[in-house]
Design a protein around this motif. Structure first.
Motif, PDB file in Angstrom:
ATOM      1  N   ASP A 124       0.815  -1.209   0.000  1.00  0.00           N
ATOM      2  CA  ASP A 124       0.000   0.000   0.000  1.00  0.00           C
ATOM      3  C   ASP A 124       0.854   1.266   0.000  1.00  0.00           C
ATOM      4  OD1 ASP A 124      -2.293  -1.518   0.015  1.00  0.00           O
ATOM      5  OD2 ASP A 124      -2.528  -1.458   2.199  1.00  0.00           O
ATOM      6  N   LEU A 125       2.045   1.160   0.530  1.00  0.00           N
ATOM      7  CA  LEU A 125       2.959   2.307   0.575  1.00  0.00           C
ATOM      8  C   LEU A 125       3.656   2.519  -0.768  1.00  0.00           C
ATOM      9  CD1 LEU A 125       4.609   1.621   4.049  1.00  0.00           C
ATOM     10  CD2 LEU A 125       2.925   3.405   3.536  1.00  0.00           C
ATOM     11  N   ILE A 126       3.999   1.408  -1.426  1.00  0.00           N
ATOM     12  CA  ILE A 126       4.763   1.495  -2.670  1.00  0.00           C
ATOM     13  C   ILE A 126       3.949   2.227  -3.740  1.00  0.00           C
ATOM     14  CG2 ILE A 126       5.766   0.162  -4.561  1.00  0.00           C
ATOM     15  CD1 ILE A 126       6.412  -2.027  -2.495  1.00  0.00           C
ATOM     16  N   GLY A 127       4.560   3.248  -4.312  1.00  0.00           N
ATOM     17  CA  GLY A 127       3.901   4.011  -5.361  1.00  0.00           C
ATOM     18  C   GLY A 127       2.983   5.102  -4.844  1.00  0.00           C
ATOM     19  N   ARG A 128       2.740   5.110  -3.542  1.00  0.00           N
ATOM     20  CA  ARG A 128       1.857   6.124  -2.963  1.00  0.00           C
ATOM     21  C   ARG A 128       2.596   7.061  -2.006  1.00  0.00           C
ATOM     22  NH1 ARG A 128      -1.366   1.335  -2.718  1.00  0.00           N
ATOM     23  NH2 ARG A 128      -3.195   1.477  -4.123  1.00  0.00           N
ATOM     24  N   VAL A 129       3.750   6.643  -1.552  1.00  0.00           N
ATOM     25  CA  VAL A 129       4.484   7.395  -0.534  1.00  0.00           C
ATOM     26  C   VAL A 129       5.868   7.742  -1.080  1.00  0.00           C
ATOM     27  CG1 VAL A 129       5.495   7.272   1.780  1.00  0.00           C
ATOM     28  CG2 VAL A 129       3.222   6.322   1.362  1.00  0.00           C
ATOM     29  N   SER A 130       6.223   9.007  -1.040  1.00  0.00           N
ATOM     30  CA  SER A 130       7.545   9.444  -1.514  1.00  0.00           C
ATOM     31  C   SER A 130       8.636   8.988  -0.550  1.00  0.00           C
ATOM     32  CB  SER A 130       7.578  10.967  -1.634  1.00  0.00           C
ATOM     33  OG  SER A 130       7.494  11.568  -0.341  1.00  0.00           O
ATOM     34  N   PHE A 131       9.877   9.081  -1.005  1.00  0.00           N
ATOM     35  CA  PHE A 131      10.988   8.680  -0.139  1.00  0.00           C
ATOM     36  C   PHE A 131      11.061   9.575   1.107  1.00  0.00           C
ATOM     37  CE2 PHE A 131      15.762   8.279   0.567  1.00  0.00           C
ATOM     38  CZ  PHE A 131      15.623   7.087   1.265  1.00  0.00           C
ATOM     39  N   PRO A 132      10.952  10.923   0.996  1.00  0.00           N
ATOM     40  CA  PRO A 132      10.926  11.726   2.227  1.00  0.00           C
ATOM     41  C   PRO A 132       9.780  11.339   3.168  1.00  0.00           C
ATOM     42  CG  PRO A 132      11.377  13.137   0.350  1.00  0.00           C
ATOM     43  CD  PRO A 132      11.007  11.785  -0.211  1.00  0.00           C
ATOM     44  N   ALA A 133       8.617  11.031   2.605  1.00  0.00           N
ATOM     45  CA  ALA A 133       7.494  10.615   3.446  1.00  0.00           C
ATOM     46  C   ALA A 133       7.783   9.279   4.122  1.00  0.00           C
ATOM     47  CB  ALA A 133       6.216  10.519   2.614  1.00  0.00           C
ATOM     48  N   MET A 134       8.485   8.395   3.418  1.00  0.00           N
ATOM     49  CA  MET A 134       8.849   7.111   4.014  1.00  0.00           C
ATOM     50  C   MET A 134       9.835   7.309   5.163  1.00  0.00           C
ATOM     51  SD  MET A 134       8.303   3.862   3.944  1.00  0.00           S
ATOM     52  CE  MET A 134       7.759   3.256   2.347  1.00  0.00           C
ATOM     53  N   ILE A 135      10.787   8.217   4.970  1.00  0.00           N
ATOM     54  CA  ILE A 135      11.728   8.533   6.049  1.00  0.00           C
ATOM     55  C   ILE A 135      10.963   9.030   7.275  1.00  0.00           C
ATOM     56  CG2 ILE A 135      13.577  10.113   6.752  1.00  0.00           C
ATOM     57  CD1 ILE A 135      14.529  10.028   3.813  1.00  0.00           C
ATOM     58  N   TRP A 136      10.014   9.931   7.033  1.00  0.00           N
ATOM     59  CA  TRP A 136       9.198  10.476   8.127  1.00  0.00           C
ATOM     60  C   TRP A 136       8.448   9.354   8.835  1.00  0.00           C
ATOM     61  CZ3 TRP A 136       7.853  15.954   8.892  1.00  0.00           C
ATOM     62  CH2 TRP A 136       6.878  16.146   9.873  1.00  0.00           C
ATOM     63  N   LEU A 137       7.793   8.500   8.065  1.00  0.00           N
ATOM     64  CA  LEU A 137       7.026   7.399   8.646  1.00  0.00           C
ATOM     65  C   LEU A 137       7.909   6.500   9.499  1.00  0.00           C
ATOM     66  CD1 LEU A 137       4.458   5.605   8.855  1.00  0.00           C
ATOM     67  CD2 LEU A 137       5.224   4.481   6.740  1.00  0.00           C
ATOM     68  N   MET A 138       9.066   6.149   8.978  1.00  0.00           N
ATOM     69  CA  MET A 138       9.954   5.245   9.706  1.00  0.00           C
ATOM     70  C   MET A 138      10.456   5.875  11.007  1.00  0.00           C
ATOM     71  SD  MET A 138      10.183   2.349   8.089  1.00  0.00           S
ATOM     72  CE  MET A 138      11.758   1.563   8.462  1.00  0.00           C
ATOM     73  N   LEU A 139      10.749   7.175  10.971  1.00  0.00           N
ATOM     74  CA  LEU A 139      11.297   7.839  12.156  1.00  0.00           C
ATOM     75  C   LEU A 139      10.227   8.283  13.142  1.00  0.00           C
ATOM     76  CD1 LEU A 139      14.051  10.088  10.516  1.00  0.00           C
ATOM     77  CD2 LEU A 139      14.368   7.926  11.739  1.00  0.00           C
ATOM     78  N   ARG A 140       9.075   8.687  12.626  1.00  0.00           N
ATOM     79  CA  ARG A 140       8.068   9.315  13.479  1.00  0.00           C
ATOM     80  C   ARG A 140       6.866   8.423  13.770  1.00  0.00           C
ATOM     81  NH1 ARG A 140       9.157  15.012  12.575  1.00  0.00           N
ATOM     82  NH2 ARG A 140       7.325  15.546  13.828  1.00  0.00           N
ATOM     83  N   GLY A 141       6.667   7.391  12.961  1.00  0.00           N
ATOM     84  CA  GLY A 141       5.586   6.458  13.221  1.00  0.00           C
ATOM     85  C   GLY A 141       4.272   6.778  12.548  1.00  0.00           C
TER      86      GLY A 141
END
Length: 282
Positions: free
Chosen positions: A37-54
């Motif tokens: 669900d994340l692939i293709g919908r979430v940018s790399f900066p957004a993925m960094i945010w998700l991983m660090l911030r939850g």
């Protein structure tokens, strides 16, 4: 349950605990989200945010994070990390070794100024939370800094650029995002006040640099100071990769930090005979 009675699975679950990733055969979830669900919908900066911030950031938050990350990717082979990546590549090591060699020098001096700047801003913000005005909070923090003879105010000045061309643009964009309500603009105000007060005290302007400007953005976005250093490592890794790859395509071998016709300055003991050799030469 005693350790010896636990099943292998229970022992494994107790061995490592993480709120970041959940995985089983055919399943990968990051912070609760299915990876597909994340692939293709979430940018790399957004993925960094998700991983660090939850949690997922807004599009604007991810965009501002991406702006900061993109600004600091490279500063040429005169930067130690980039030079080391290139030198390592000439030694015939793989790209991962060249990158690791370069990343390992990103410490307090080369790579840590953003963390130091955000900590500095945070001290001022904390004083303001206690009712101190921005001007008084900045003056008091600088008084403590200079009383400790700490040298350079973190986030100001650059050894190469009279004005770091990245910093004004980053602050301009931060102000734009603040005007739209994406961030508050508080850290941008603090950085501007620090620059103004240092100018007043020194009698000359010492402009904000890339570390000070990215620290403003990371502070505006709510990242704690230690993560500022980690985010700089992520950013600079892009330049390190590019230089390591470019150098690996060249034929040069064992390229050191100086051209071979330029030797270092020797400051040791002058030439002297080895004990006992005096008798042999007589």
């Amino acid at each position: 349950m005693s350790e010896d009675k636990k099943t292998g699975r229970a022992r494994g679950e107790d061995w490592w605990r993480t709120g970041i990733i959940e995985m089983s055969p055919g399943v990968i979830r990051l912070r609760g989200y299915e990876i597909q669900d994340l692939i293709g919908r979430v940018s790399f900066p957004a993925m960094i945010w998700l991983m660090l911030r939850g949690e997922l950031p807004s599009e604007d938050q991810a965009a501002l994070l991406g702006i900061a990350l993109g600004a600091a990717v490279d500063h040429g082979p005169q930067a130690p990390s980039i030079a080391i990546a290139r030198m390592a590549a000439t030694c015939g090591v793989g790209i991962n070794n060249a990158m690791a060699s370069a990343i390992n020098v990103l410490g307090d001096v080369h790579g840590g100024a953003g963390e130091q700047a955000l900590s500095f801003y945070g001290d001022i913000a904390a004083a303001m939370d206690q009712g101190t005005t921005l001007a008084d909070a900045v003056a008091a923090r600088l008084d403590r800094f200079f009383a400790e003879d700490r040298g350079y105010v973190p986030g100001l000045g650059h050894r190469f650029h009279p004005v770091d061309p990245r910093a004004p643009r980053l602050i301009e964009l931060t102000r734009d995002f603040a005007a739209r309500g994406v961030v508050g603009g508080r850290f941008a105000d603090i950085a501007a006040a620090i620059e103004a007060e240092v100018t007043r005290r020194k009698g000359k302007r010492i402009p904000l640099n890339i570390d000070g400007a990215t620290a403003v953005i990371y502070g505006e976005l709510g990242f704690p100071p230690p993560l500022t250093r980690g985010l700089f490592v992520l950013s600079r890794s892009v330049g390190i990769l590019a230089h390591a790859w470019e150098q690996s395509q060249e034929t040069e071998r064992n390229k050191g930090p100086l051209p071979r016709e330029w030797l270092w300055a020797y400051t040791g003991t002058p030439v002297r005979p080895f004990p006992g050799r005096e008798d042999e030469s007589s």
